[in-house]
Write a protein that holds these residues in place. Structure first.
Motif, short mmCIF file in Angstrom:
data_model
loop_
_atom_site.label_atom_id
_atom_site.label_comp_id
_atom_site.label_asym_id
_atom_site.label_seq_id
_atom_site.Cartn_x
_atom_site.Cartn_y
_atom_site.Cartn_z
N PRO C 203 46.95 36.80 33.33
CA PRO C 203 45.88 35.80 33.22
C PRO C 203 46.42 34.37 33.29
N ALA C 204 47.62 34.18 32.70
CA ALA C 204 48.20 32.84 32.75
C ALA C 204 48.46 32.41 34.18
N LEU C 205 49.02 33.33 34.96
CA LEU C 205 49.31 33.01 36.37
C LEU C 205 48.03 32.80 37.15
N ALA C 206 47.05 33.66 36.87
CA ALA C 206 45.79 33.53 37.60
C ALA C 206 45.11 32.21 37.24
N GLY C 207 45.36 31.78 36.00
CA GLY C 207 44.74 30.53 35.57
C GLY C 207 45.32 29.31 36.25
N LEU C 208 46.49 29.48 36.85
CA LEU C 208 47.11 28.34 37.52
C LEU C 208 46.29 27.87 38.72
N GLY C 209 45.57 28.83 39.30
CA GLY C 209 44.79 28.48 40.48
C GLY C 209 45.64 28.26 41.71
N ASP C 210 46.88 28.75 41.66
CA ASP C 210 47.76 28.60 42.83
C ASP C 210 47.42 29.71 43.83
N ALA C 211 47.00 29.31 45.02
CA ALA C 211 46.54 30.29 46.00
C ALA C 211 47.64 31.28 46.34
N HIS C 212 48.88 30.77 46.42
CA HIS C 212 49.98 31.65 46.81
C HIS C 212 50.21 32.72 45.74
N VAL C 213 50.22 32.28 44.49
CA VAL C 213 50.42 33.23 43.40
C VAL C 213 49.29 34.25 43.38
N ASP C 214 48.07 33.76 43.56
CA ASP C 214 46.94 34.67 43.59
C ASP C 214 47.11 35.70 44.69
N LEU C 215 47.52 35.22 45.84
CA LEU C 215 47.71 36.13 46.97
C LEU C 215 48.75 37.19 46.63
N MET C 216 49.87 36.72 46.06
CA MET C 216 50.95 37.65 45.71
C MET C 216 50.46 38.70 44.73
N LEU C 217 49.73 38.23 43.70
CA LEU C 217 49.30 39.19 42.68
C LEU C 217 48.26 40.14 43.24
N THR C 218 47.37 39.63 44.10
CA THR C 218 46.41 40.54 44.73
C THR C 218 47.15 41.58 45.55
N ALA C 219 48.15 41.09 46.29
CA ALA C 219 48.94 42.02 47.10
C ALA C 219 49.61 43.04 46.21
N ARG C 270 45.97 51.46 33.66
CA ARG C 270 47.08 50.83 32.94
C ARG C 270 47.32 49.40 33.41
N SER C 271 47.28 49.24 34.73
CA SER C 271 47.54 47.90 35.26
C SER C 271 46.23 47.19 35.59
N PHE C 272 45.20 47.53 34.82
CA PHE C 272 43.87 47.02 35.16
C PHE C 272 43.79 45.51 35.09
N ILE C 273 44.65 44.93 34.28
CA ILE C 273 44.63 43.47 34.13
C ILE C 273 44.78 42.79 35.49
N LEU C 274 45.63 43.40 36.32
CA LEU C 274 45.86 42.84 37.65
C LEU C 274 44.58 42.87 38.48
N PHE C 275 43.93 44.04 38.42
CA PHE C 275 42.73 44.19 39.25
C PHE C 275 41.60 43.33 38.71
N ALA C 276 41.50 43.32 37.38
CA ALA C 276 40.40 42.59 36.77
C ALA C 276 40.43 41.12 37.15
N GLN C 277 41.63 40.57 37.35
CA GLN C 277 41.73 39.15 37.66
C GLN C 277 41.39 38.85 39.11
N PHE C 278 41.44 39.86 39.94
CA PHE C 278 41.28 39.58 41.37
C PHE C 278 40.19 40.47 41.96
N PRO C 279 39.01 39.96 42.10
CA PRO C 279 37.87 40.77 42.55
C PRO C 279 38.11 41.42 43.90
N ALA C 280 38.88 40.78 44.75
CA ALA C 280 39.12 41.36 46.07
C ALA C 280 39.75 42.74 45.92
N ALA C 281 40.73 42.81 45.05
CA ALA C 281 41.40 44.09 44.83
C ALA C 281 40.41 45.10 44.27
#
Lengths: 492, 105, 650, 171
Positions: C203-219, C270-281
């Motif tokens: 959530p901290a990383l997602a909160g940064l609003g950095d498009a690149h980080v978001d992309l990486m985490l979605t990936a 288990r890793s739902f936090i990742l998915f929950a932060q990124f609706p695309a995933a």
């Protein structure tokens, strides 16, 4: 006590004793002596491990004598975190291979003489701290290997032996030129690795990159890196089993050890400039040779190609220039030494009984040889990177380390993991599963001697896979310091 | 005191004569005698130089010493040479060197 | 006592080690070791579950595994409500399956090896559940993959079994490398693989609003989901699961109900936090799940192998779970995972009992009328069939209804698909039931018999579970099970109860059963063959599993093999050819040089020799052998030298 | 400054030169070897005289002792051993007299030209060393050559004896 000298030259003592005092017709005496003098270094290497302090990244057990003072060449031995595991690996595999040589009765005296000489060269390579001395030992290895393949090998032994010899020699010459270039580039001229460590980093970048290429060629042929790998399948297929074990388990490691000991620390800029090419070659090696291995019908060739494929991870891991990548690459070096050695022993066990290596000629052997099958499955799983075994830790750390610098290459390289899994499983299916081929209805299971030569390797595979710090606490301080010298980040 | 040059001339003449003899004499004995003349000439030169030209008294005896040694060596050479002649004579019943061409290839 | 949960996977692992090394000595008693270990694990799991339930605390224990520089990888266990529930389910179902296998595998020569691998498999699954980081999860995941290879290919002398084992391992392995890369990507982006740290870091990383980080985490999330696709047999990596029926039936029950396929779903949870932060995933997850559910149900309609029908139904139900996760109905998905484990294990074991009693025939067209011959099996099977069809108040109804409720609120299209799938499920399950148990036996030559008690007992226990397990999760009980999962705030999508959804879901289930009765009852009103003809191409497509296997063979497997052969030819021809060519070239050059040596170098030498010889003939003339002549010449030479010296000095 | 030589000294010198050179010419030209040896003796005596004129009386004495007393006698013995009487009538020179004369002439001319052209700078005063001096130097400064020469003589002696020994005596 000059422990390293004693370790290195103990096989030489055995060699001289056999050479001078034993009648070649007394095969039993010869091989007992050979096995004993291959076992003594194992004890001595245990002593080295005991004496070596892992937390200290400096060279230890150093022995330093002037040898050719006019050129500043020294008899300079010492070990640090990256040579100790190699010495142990060499000692272990030599002993295992010595056990595996038990059945060699043809010209046994010469065989053991060459075998022991080979050990001298291997130990020497891993403990010498002088480029010239390193080169001397490096070349010493070449000669007995040539004869061991050329005399005791399979039907195409001369071709393979000559191919091996010429290939390696070309590399050695390039390497020697590289060494000389380093020697003349620094003031005062020296071959001493510890002295060079701090000095060569400031050499001009162009010089470094050219010299790195020369040295790279020498080591890359030994590793072997695609496209310099074609000597390996031939040499492996023709070499007698114990020699294949040594070849895959130790000789290839001389190449990667060279990268760790000389290539990267002495020529950091060169390495940095070529790191992408380095990684690309690694990935090509991983994927391409995996495909080639998939097409093999010959059991030994399959193992040989898979061995090349695994060495690709070493290159990829190193090209990441991170501690974890280096650590993984080194882990792969050791793990591959154990696993490929074991795989070749497994092939040898089967070949001794059936006198064929054609995968399609087997089938259903699990029913006849359950213990052998279990061992083969264990080592195959290790090779295909099953977690819990050493291969996985190595692959994972290498990929983890390389990812930061070469994410796409890492992405491509996993294709190799899938293909490796595929051909390993297909191999197991062709050998162990399916209906029993009636030709082998009377096959006996693995003998106690064969089993006991595999068990140490099995233990090592599992132990390293479950608890990697066994190895990493020895290597990491040295690798961390090396990265510090090279000037790369240690994170993440 | 007779100056240096005449002695040199004499020794030069002796050398020339000796060489001539060595070249023309058919008998090995004759050749040996001619060589004695040459050595004499050399010794004479040494003594003459040492008496007339020297840089210090310390080396005043050098030339005479050389002459003496030359004589000793000449004597030795003569002894050996003559015994060789006897050998040759014993083998080939002649001392004429142009009859002896063992060295011809 | 913090490491107590760590013992839960270790016990089966020890059982594996004991059995594999002493297999011959143990003989039949190997099963006692295995069952004993799982039973102890089950008791431990119950203890853990009660503790977690009572205190709502998270049990955690870890140790440092690998360290490089300042960075360390820790290994350990972490058990929250989700983990505890899974542990409970896996150990209970697993133990029951092992007990069942004692009867099923009796008399097999490889009895002890079977229990060894089942134990290892259990160890893998339990390790995966307790893992506190992705790496340990991956390790267990792979161990399970390997065991599935051995267990599916257990009858290794049968080529089809060996092939199925390889297919399972390699297909899931493709998913695994996705997971591996996802892990590495996650490591480089978030800097940790531990779940509790990810809960804070992501959530901290997602909160940064950095498009690149978001992309990486979605990936990373999607790559991890690739692992799920492989392991939970979602489209398009579903092909291994139907073939996995080659293994012994208890293995099918284990893999398809309690453990392996559940692992994929569990991974997403288990890793739902990742998915929950990124609706695309999340969207991708939902659609993959929904599609798989419908797709597999369509195939299941026409299959005639009893185990294959169940296999496709498993695919379909897994699709439900994945879809639920993708829709944010986290608790519903996990609830369905639990209930499905019970009734699907029951179905497989029932099918196994039928096959066992029917002399290893699996074709439903030869069965029929087994009701009378195997009453225990038939009754328990009926419970499971009703549960999976979604008839209240059996467990399947509640969990499926929750999922459809989520879909109704989130995505109407998926809701329609899900409801239609529910209809299909009821239909094909009762088709199976009617074809197997009612009417009269179509193949009269086989004398079916009821299974021994050791196989019946687990069936009964599971039947009770399948019937009643839904109650604690029903709205009557205030969704107690779902709440016990300690659903994290990020995954809480609370949907209002809807009578429409519930009513419709019951209606389609009843409709499906009715249609099955019309077509497959002892005296069918509608002839199935006519329906098949009416459907035309659709029928053949379904029967042939939409030709996915053939497409893969044509698009992937054959090209891979061809590529392998091509690479080898390239290696032999071009690379080695270049080497040999180099050798040949050198030899050609060498022979050229040989000629050169012979005619030019040697020629020069010989010429010199000839010249010297000629000269010597000339100069030989002066070698008279006469001392005088030599002397004369020597003197002449001396004179010349003297002259020259003098000349120079002068 | 050395006093110039007296006329008497010059006359003596010329006579000695005449004896020396003339006998030398006879040595190389006489047909009879026996006579040639006699001429050699005469020539050597002349040289001894020349030594005396150089105030090197010790050398002169040794010269006479060695050459005339030993070497020439040796020659006589050998001649008597080897040369048969009828040989005396034979031509004693070979066919390269003319080239030899030319060569020697040229050499002599060169030598003379060289030594006459050279700018000799003689010492102020000749102080010839006495015998005592020579003896002293012989056993101090020149001790090593002295010993070497004695060794050489010994070797030559042994060699000569060995060579001259009859073949059949060896067996």
């Amino acid at each position: 006590m000059p422990l390293l000298t004693i370790t290195t030259f103990t096989p030489l003592v055995g060699l001289l004793l056999i050479l001078l005092f034993v009648d070649g017709r007394r095969v039993n005496t010869v091989r007992w002596m050979g096995v004993i003098f291959s076992f003594l270094p194992l004890l001595l290497s245990a002593a080295i491990v005991a004496v070596h302090q892992p937390s200290n990244p400096d060279f230890q057990l150093v022995e330093r004598l002037s040898w050719i003072p006019a050129l500043g060449i020294e008899y300079h031995l010492g070990v640090d975190g990256i040579s100790v595991p190699m010495v142990v690996l060499t000692a272990l595999l030599s002993f295992v291979a010595a056990l595996g040589s038990w059945n060699i009765t043809d010209r046994a005296k010469e065989y053991w003489i060459f075998f022991l000489l080979l050990q001298v060269g291997m130990f020497g390579t891993f403990v010498s701290l002088d480029l010239f001395l390193f080169y001397v030992f490096w070349e010493i290895v070449l000669v007995p290997m040539y004869f061991l393949i050329g005399i005791w090998g399979g039907p195409r032994r001369e071709y393979s032996a000559i191919k091996f010899f010429l290939f390696t020699l070309v590399g050695s010459v390039a390497m020697l030129i590289g060494f000389l270039a380093i020697y003349f580039a620094v003031e005062p001229h020296t071959f001493s690795i510890p002295v060079l460590l701090g000095r060569t980093g400031s050499l001009p970048h162009t010089l470094q990159s050219v010299v790195f290429l020369a040295i790279f060629l020498g080591f890359a042929i030994k590793v072997p890196v695609v496209p310099f790998h074609t000597w390996l399948p031939d040499a492996h297929v023709e070499a007698p089993t114990p020699i294949s074990v040594i070849l895959a388990g130790v000789l290839l490691k001389m190449g990667t050890y060279g990268f760790f000991r000389i290539g990267f620390p002495l020529l950091p800029e060169g390495a940095r400039q070529w790191s992408f090419a380095f990684a690309v070659l690694g990935v090509i090696g991983i994927v391409y040779t995996a495909y080639v291995a998939m097409a093999q019908r010959d059991f030994k060739k399959l193992v040989a190609y898979s061995s090349v494929s695994h060495m690709g991870f070493v290159l990829l891991g190193m090209a990441g220039f991170t501690l974890v990548g280096f650590s993984g690459a080194y882990f792969m070096t050791v793990s591959h030494g154990v696993l490929s050695g074991a795989m070749f022993l497994c092939v040898g066990v089967l070949y001794d009984r059936t006198h064929t290596r054609d995968l399609d000629a087997f089938g259903g052997l699990m029913a006849r040889m359950p213990i052998y099958g279990g061992m083969l499955i264990l080592f195959s799983c290790g090779a295909l990177g099953l977690p819990g075994l050493s291969g996985f830790v190595a692959e994972f750390l290498s990929l983890l380390g390389a990812f930061g610098r070469h994410p796409w290459l890492v992405g491509i390289s996993v294709l190799g993991i899938v293909i490796t899994a595929a051909f390993m499983l297909l191999m197991m299916r062709r050998v162990l599963m399916g209906p029993l081929n009636e030709r082998w209805a009377n096959l006996s299971d693995i003998s106690a001697r064969e089993l006991w030569s595999l068990i140490p390797l099995a233990v090592a595979t599992i132990a390293l896979g479950v608890f990697p710090p066994l190895l990493m606490h020895i290597t990491d301080p040295t690798l961390a310091r090396m990265l510090g010298i090279i000037g790369f980040e240690v994170a993440p | 005191m007779i100056p240096l040059a005449p002695f040199l001339v004499v020794s030069a003449a002796l050398v020339a004569i000796g060489v001539f003899g060595a070249l023309t004499r058919r008998s090995a004995l004759g050749i040996l005698m001619s060589i004695e003349l040459i050595i004499n000439a050399a010794a004479l030169n040494l003594v003459a130089f040492s008496q007339h030209i020297r840089t210090s008294d310390a080396e005043s005896t050098a030339g005479q010493m050389f002459a003496l040694f030359a004589m000793a060596i000449a004597a030795a050479a003569a002894a050996v040479g003559l015994s060789i002649v006897i050998c040759i004579y014993r083998n080939s019943k002649t001392v004429n060197v142009d009859k002896i061409d063992l060295m011809r290839w | 006592m913090d490491f107590l949960p760590a013992l839960i996977p270790v016990l089966p692992l020890l059982a594996f080690a004991v059995i594999i090394t002493n297999g011959r000595r143990l003989g039949w008693s190997a099963c006692l070791v295995a069952v004993g270990a799982s039973l102890t694990s089950a008791v431990l799991a119950a203890l853990v579950y009660s503790r977690v339930l009572l205190s709502h605390e998270t049990l955690a224990w870890s140790f440092e595994w690998v360290r490089w520089g300042e960075t360390a990888l820790r290994m350990g266990v972490r058990i929250d409500g989700l983990g505890a529930l899974m542990l409970f389910m896996v150990t209970v179902v697993g133990t029951l399956i092992e007990i069942y296998a004692i009867g099923y595998m009796a008399g097999d020569k490889t009895f002890s090896r079977f229990f060894a691998f089942v134990s290892l498999f259990m160890a893998g699954m339990l390790g995966l559940v307790v893992a506190d980081n992705l790496l340990l999860l991956f390790v267990s995941w792979e161990i399970m993959g390997l065991c599935s290879y051995f267990l599916i290919g257990f009858y290794f002398h049968r080529p089809s079994a060996a092939a199925a084992g390889i297919k399972a391992f390699i297909t899931t392995r493709i998913g695994d490398v996705g997971l591996l890369i996802g892990m590495i990507l996650l490591w480089w982006t978030a800097g940790t693989l531990r779940f509790d740290e990810l809960l804070l870091a992501v959530p901290a990383l997602a909160g940064l609003g950095d498009a690149h980080v978001d992309l990486m985490l979605t990936a990373a999330a999607l790559l991890i989901f690739v692992g799920t696709i492989g392991k939970s047999a979602q489209f398009p990596l579903h092909v291994w699961l139907p073939d996995a029926m080659e293994g012994p039936t208890p293995v099918s029950a284990l893999i398809h109900a309690a453990t392996m396929v559940a692992a994929g779903v569990f991974l997403v949870a288990r890793s739902f936090i990742l998915f929950a932060q990124f609706p695309a995933a999340l969207t991708v997850v939902a659609w993959v799940g929904g599609f798989t559910a419908l797709f597999a149900a369509l195939i299941a309609l026409t299959q005639n192998d009893i185990k294959r029908v169940l296999a496709y139904s498993t695919l379909s139900q897994l699709g439900y779970m994945v879809m639920a996760l993708g829709l944010g109905a986290y608790a519903a998905g996990m609830f369905h995972l639990i209930t499905h484990a019970f009734f699907k294990a029951l179905l497989f074991m029932g099918a196994g009992a039928v096959i066992h009693g029917f002399h290893h025939v699996q074709d439903m067209r030869r069965m029929g009328g087994l009701w009378g011959k195997m009453p225990w099996t038939a009754w328990t099977f009926l419970v499971a069939t009703l549960a999976i069809s979604g008839i209240p108040p059996l467990s399947g109804f509640w969990s499926k209804d929750e999922i459809l409720l989520g879909a109704f609120h989130e995505s109407p299209v998926l809701w329609v698909a899900g409801t239609f799938t529910a209809f299909l499920t009821a239909f094909y399950m009762f088709r199976l039931f009617f074809m197997t148990f009612t009417g009269r036996q179509r193949d009269g030559e086989i004398h079916a018999h009821e299974s021994p008690a050791v196989m019946i007992l687990p069936l009964v226990v599971l039947a009770v579970g399948a019937a009643l397990l839904g109650i604690p999760g029903s709205p009557w009980m205030g969704l107690w099970v779902q709440h016990s999962l300690d659903v994290p705030a990020y995954a809480l999508a609370h949907h209002h109860h809807s009578n429409l959804v519930m009513g419709l879901s019951i209606a389609v289930a009843v409709a499906g059963i009715a249609l099955a009765w019309l077509m497959y009852a002892p005296r069918p009103t509608i002839q199935p063959a006519r329906v098949a003809r009416a459907m035309g191409r659709l029928y053949t497509l379904s029967l042939n599993k939409f030709h996915i296997d053939e497409i893969y063979a044509a698009l992937i497997i054959n090209p891979t093999r061809a590529l392998a052969r091509g690479s080898f030819r390239f290696d032999l021809g071009l690379i080695d050819g270049a080497v040999n060519g180099m050798g040949w070239l050198q030899r050609a050059l060498a022979s050229l040089k040989g000629l050169f040596d012979k005619w030019v170098v040697d020629g020069i030498v010989n010429l010199l020799a000839t010249i010297v010889q000629a000269l010597s003939a000339v100069f030989g003339l002066i070698q008279t052998g006469r001392v005088h002549n030599y002397l004369l010449l020597a003197s002449l030479g001396a004179l010349v030298i003297a002259c020259l010296t003098w000349w120079n000095m002068g | 400054m050395t006093e110039p030589a007296s006329l008497l000294a010059w006359i003596a010198f010329v006579c000695l030169v005449a004896v020396t050179v003339g006998s030398a010419v006879l040595v190389v030209t006489l047909r009879n070897l026996f006579h040639a040896v006699l001429a050699l003796i005469a020539s050597l005596l002349g040289v001894a005289g020349l030594y005396l004129m150089l105030l090197a009386e010790f050398v002169a004495a040794i010269h006479v002792l060695i050459y005339v007393g030993a070497v020439a006698t040796l020659f006589l013995f050998v001649i008597m051993l080897t040369v048969r009487i009828d040989d005396a009538a034979l031509r004693q020179s070979n066919r390269q007299v003319i080239p030899a004369i030319a060569l020697c002439g040229a050499g002599l001319a060169l030598l003379l030209a060289a030594l006459l052209a050279a700018p000799w700078t003689p010492v102020e005063e000749i102080r010839p060393p006495g015998v005592q001096q020579i003896g002293h130097d012989m056993l101090t400064t020149y001790l090593l050559p002295f010993e070497v020469v004695s060794l050489l003589l010994l070797v030559a002696l042994v060699g000569a004896v060995t060579l001259a020994r009859r073949e059949d005596q060896r067996t």
